[in-house]
Scaffold this motif. Structure first.
Motif, PDB file in Angstrom:
ATOM      1  N   MET A 138      30.974  29.772 -27.771  1.00 34.09           N
ATOM      2  CA  MET A 138      29.640  30.273 -27.441  1.00 34.09           C
ATOM      3  C   MET A 138      29.503  31.697 -27.959  1.00 34.09           C
ATOM      4  N   ALA A 139      28.382  31.978 -28.607  1.00 30.17           N
ATOM      5  CA  ALA A 139      28.157  33.312 -29.169  1.00 30.17           C
ATOM      6  C   ALA A 139      27.303  34.141 -28.223  1.00 30.17           C
ATOM      7  N   THR A 140      27.698  35.382 -28.037  1.00 27.22           N
ATOM      8  CA  THR A 140      26.954  36.314 -27.188  1.00 27.22           C
ATOM      9  C   THR A 140      26.393  37.425 -28.059  1.00 27.22           C
ATOM     10  N   GLU A 141      25.138  37.774 -27.831  1.00 25.69           N
ATOM     11  CA  GLU A 141      24.519  38.860 -28.581  1.00 25.69           C
ATOM     12  C   GLU A 141      24.802  40.200 -27.912  1.00 25.69           C
ATOM     13  N   ILE A 142      25.163  41.172 -28.719  1.00 26.98           N
ATOM     14  CA  ILE A 142      25.397  42.527 -28.225  1.00 26.98           C
ATOM     15  C   ILE A 142      24.206  43.370 -28.672  1.00 26.98           C
ATOM     16  N   ARG A 143      23.460  43.885 -27.700  1.00 27.22           N
ATOM     17  CA  ARG A 143      22.225  44.579 -28.012  1.00 27.22           C
ATOM     18  C   ARG A 143      22.257  46.044 -27.547  1.00 27.22           C
ATOM     19  N   VAL A 144      21.348  46.843 -28.069  1.00 27.07           N
ATOM     20  CA  VAL A 144      21.247  48.256 -27.703  1.00 27.07           C
ATOM     21  C   VAL A 144      20.787  48.348 -26.250  1.00 27.07           C
ATOM     22  N   PRO A 145      21.519  49.076 -25.396  1.00 21.15           N
ATOM     23  CA  PRO A 145      21.114  49.199 -23.988  1.00 21.15           C
ATOM     24  C   PRO A 145      19.936  50.161 -23.847  1.00 21.15           C
ATOM     25  N   THR A 146      19.413  50.261 -22.636  1.00 21.68           N
ATOM     26  CA  THR A 146      18.381  51.254 -22.345  1.00 21.68           C
ATOM     27  C   THR A 146      18.967  52.644 -22.572  1.00 21.68           C
ATOM     28  N   LEU A 147      18.255  53.471 -23.325  1.00 20.47           N
ATOM     29  CA  LEU A 147      18.810  54.750 -23.776  1.00 20.47           C
ATOM     30  C   LEU A 147      18.414  55.928 -22.912  1.00 20.47           C
ATOM     31  N   GLY A 148      17.488  55.734 -22.013  1.00 18.38           N
ATOM     32  CA  GLY A 148      17.062  56.827 -21.153  1.00 18.38           C
ATOM     33  C   GLY A 148      15.570  57.058 -21.263  1.00 18.38           C
ATOM     34  N   GLU A 149      15.087  57.872 -20.352  1.00 20.93           N
ATOM     35  CA  GLU A 149      13.652  58.157 -20.290  1.00 20.93           C
ATOM     36  C   GLU A 149      13.140  58.737 -21.606  1.00 20.93           C
TER      37      GLU A 149
END
Length: 506
Positions: free
Chosen positions: A1-12
């Motif tokens: 199974m492949a999992t996507e690694i995405r950019v997290p929330t970076l801040g306000e």
């Protein structure tokens, strides 16, 4: 199974970042929460952990690329098949699956917060050989500002503890190993984790000896300021220079020293007294408090102005409505909401007290993030009530109670203690009658509350007894003039002596 690694929330208000460093390459085996890459925004560096154990697949965003929030960074192949495919080529990795149905899972130092790169292991709740369940608390780390609990990433047996109590660890470092599954712990490398750990200094030293690509924003800033990389001490991976390292080099009056300057020697201690002394190392929080307070005195042109306020009207209003207030809102009506509202009201009229200095600029804030100083068993912390100028009395009281409780329990996050524009400190709860509070940089003002004490006052030619409180405003004279400071304090006094002014915006 492949999992996507995405950019997290970076801040306000932060919408994009630059991929600074990939710590893994395609085909590498990774453990859950192991750091995969580092993103750099205009303000902070963000580490991206692996959401699951497996094998790193394709890297979509290479180093130097600009990515938006939730953009795809890479893919991760999960499951035993992925780990098994890599096992022969990665026999030196102790986190890969072991024989006999058991698997070793690394316990890693979590992300510690903005600009925090290391912590001290303060307590281990478990010892080697203990059974642990997933998410059970294993140990507690202490950073410069907060305590961080580390949960178990999986159920199993706690194997080797690599960082004992008192040890200093870096963000993303390894704390311990858990043996999960049916079999015993079987390190995949001969010699066990000790050998793997012993190789880390050599690899780090090798990194120092080769060319290390500095962060793109750091290179840009060095070019603008005429600095070379050898004039800046890099704190990133393998000595890589980050943006904050350049900023620190620019603000430091002298180049960073290899070791801190020796402290002033102690005075002589009599032999009979030496045996009755107790020497205790300062906590990281206490060291940070000491450093920041001294920095405030050395940097700001700090001055304090005083006034006194007759608390009769505020106390009468609180007494009249406190039961109805608590019944409706589920929280007690205290004095802090009155002072918070009064200060927010005064800051609108004297905005320089709510501003800060940035180089040769003055940054005015069109909002009020009110810092409320809270005493805890470990020292003073200042959680922030955000947008306090837009909140009701009930909302302010609820937020102060929540943050105060979290502060005393050591559960405050870094985000909850950052971004304050003005601070209130209540020494009166400890019986203080008068004091001069110290600024909380980079803020330009702090209000000191004190004990309410009945004193004889002259009112309309008669001597009467009134509940009085001394107020102290410490301010940065570089940005706030005496007229502005006195005006601010007078407006606070007027609002508290006649709370109806807050309703009428007077």
């Amino acid at each position: 199974m492949a999992t996507e690694i995405r950019v997290p929330t970076l801040g306000e208000s932060v919408t994009e970042a630059t991929v600074a460093t990939w710590f893994k390459k395609p085909g590498d085996a990774v453990a859950v929460d192991e750091m995969l890459c580092e993103l750099e925004t205009d303000k902070v560096t963000v580490e991206v952990p692996s959401p699951a154990a497996g094998t790193l697949g394709e890297i979509i965003a290479a180093e130097g690329e600009t990515v938006g929030v939730d953009a795809l960074l890479a893919t991760l192949a999960e499951g035993d098949g992925a780990g098994a495919a890599e096992a022969p080529a990665k026999s030196e990795t102790p986190t890969a699956a072991a024989s006999g149905g058991s698997q070793s899972v690394d316990v890693m130092v979590p992300t510690l917060g903005e600009s925090v790169t290391e912590a001290t292991v303060s307590s281990w709740f478990k010892k080697t050989g203990d059974s642990v369940t997933q998410d059970e608390m294993l140990c507690e780390l202490e950073t410069d500002k907060v305590s961080v609990e580390v949960p178990a990433p999986a159920s199993g047996i706690l194997g080797e503890i690599l960082a004992a109590e008192g040890a200093t660890v870096e963000a993303g470092g390894k704390l311990a190993v858990i043996s999960s599954g049916n079999g015993a712990v079987a390190p995949s490398e001969p010699g066990g984790p000790d050998v793997a750990a012993s190789k880390a200094p050599d690899s780090a030293a090798a990194g120092k000896g080769r060319d290390v690509e500095d962060a793109p924003s750091a290179k840009k800033m060095m070019a603008e300021k005429g600095l070379s990389s050898d004039q800046v001490t890099g704190t990133g991976r393998d000595g890589r220079v980050m943006k904050e390292d350049v900023q620190k080099a620019l603000t430091s009056p002298t180049p960073p020293a290899a070791a801190p300057a020796p402290a002033a020697p102690r005075g002589p201690v009599a032999a009979e007294d030496a045996g009755r002394e107790e020497r205790v190392k300062m906590t990281r929080l206490r060291q940070t408090i000491a450093r920041r307070l001294k920095d405030a005195q050395n940097t700001a042109a700090m001055l304090t102005t005083y006034n006194e306020v007759d608390m009769s009207a505020t106390m009468a209003l609180r007494k009249e409505y406190k039961e109805l207030f608590e019944k409706k809102h589920g929280v007690k009506l205290g004095f802090m909401s009155f002072f918070t509202k009064a200060c927010a009201h005064a800051l609108k009229e004297v905005p320089e007290v709510n501003a800060e200095i940035d180089g040769t600029d003055v940054v005015y804030k069109n909002f009020v993030h009110m810092g409320i100083a809270v005493g805890t068993p470990n020292g003073l912390v200042v959680p922030v009530v955000r947008n306090a100028d837009q909140m009701s009395f009930a909302e302010i009281e609820k937020k102060i109670n929540e943050l105060g409780a979290r502060g005393r329990d050591g559960k405050l996050s870094m985000a909850e203690m950052q971004g304050g524009t003005f601070t209130i400190s209540n020494g009166g709860v400890y019986g203080s009658l008068m004091s001069s509070p110290i600024l909380n940089p980079p803020q330009s003002g702090i209000l000191g509350m004190h004990k309410i004490q009945e004193r004889p006052m002259v009112v309309n030619g008669e001597i009467v007894i009134r509940p009085m409180m001394y107020l102290a405003l410490s301010y940065d004279h570089r940005i706030v003039d005496g007229k502005g400071a006195v005006t601010f304090l007078v407006r606070v006094k007027e609002a508290l002596e006649d709370p109806r002014r807050l309703l009428m915006d007077l």
